[in-house]
Design a protein around this motif. Sequence first.
Motif, short mmCIF file in Angstrom:
data_model
loop_
_atom_site.label_atom_id
_atom_site.label_comp_id
_atom_site.label_asym_id
_atom_site.label_seq_id
_atom_site.Cartn_x
_atom_site.Cartn_y
_atom_site.Cartn_z
N CYS A 64 0.83 -1.20 0.00
CA CYS A 64 0.00 0.00 0.00
C CYS A 64 0.86 1.25 0.00
O CYS A 64 1.99 1.23 0.48
CB CYS A 64 -0.86 0.05 1.27
N CYS B 159 -2.96 3.15 6.72
CA CYS B 159 -4.14 3.62 7.46
C CYS B 159 -4.18 3.07 8.88
O CYS B 159 -4.07 1.86 9.08
CB CYS B 159 -5.41 3.23 6.71
N CYS C 120 -6.68 0.40 9.35
CA CYS C 120 -6.61 -0.80 8.51
C CYS C 120 -6.45 -2.06 9.36
O CYS C 120 -5.56 -2.11 10.22
CB CYS C 120 -5.41 -0.69 7.57
S1 SF4 Z 1 -7.07 0.57 4.57
FE1 SF4 Z 1 -5.27 -0.78 4.56
S2 SF4 Z 1 -5.37 -1.77 2.57
FE2 SF4 Z 1 -6.67 0.05 2.44
S3 SF4 Z 1 -5.35 1.70 1.69
FE3 SF4 Z 1 -5.29 1.79 3.92
S4 SF4 Z 1 -3.48 0.59 4.48
FE4 SF4 Z 1 -4.00 0.04 2.40
#
Ligand code: SF4
Length: 208
Positions: free
Chosen positions: A30, A34, A37
Amino acid sequence: MHSTRPVPPPEPTLSYELHGNLYLNVTWHCTLRCAFCPKFNGEWEVQGYDLRLRREPSVTELIEAIGDPAPYHEIVFCGLGEPTLRLDVLLEVAAAMKKAGKRVRVNTDGLANLVHGRDVTPELARVVDAVSISLNAQDEATYVRHTRPKRAGAFAALQDFAARARDAGMEVTLSAIDGLDGVDINACERIARDLGVKFRRRVLDAVG
Ligand code: SF4
């Protein structure tokens, strides 16, 4: 006595079915990190599917994992990773699906142009019908706090990507997670409206 034979790891989930669509899990990498996440909390299971990959699948493996695409409404590139980081693979698999007459969607962070250093929306628009872009927040400070981008300028870049994707002819939807601390969902919706694209309120941990 219990057997000491190790239990083989489960097969990686390259494709998974949800809402009548088939989702493709093409990478775990990525551009964002996040805070919300699941994978950063050691949780790779999304709606009952374990999305942890041991390696990134090839075009052939993905097409084999799709099998017959006929029953599905859409083929969606979406996992716990950013599919446009594997742009060549995405374009090739999407082209095969378009050839089979399927609608193709990409769920993305909208940072492909920033990462690849060029406007990739015309290439995407040839084989992708729709992009669903995680806007995540109404302003840069809130965006950065929640998504911890690896690159500067991500918040502006994703909005520019959305405008270019719209102009390239793809159906564009911005999304944000309702209830995330400091996120003004109505202000997020206004950004989408000003861009002339759709908006979707998301619920945390729900794939779609
Ligand atoms: S939520 Fe997780 S999988 Fe989605 S963009 Fe953010 S870090 Fe990447």
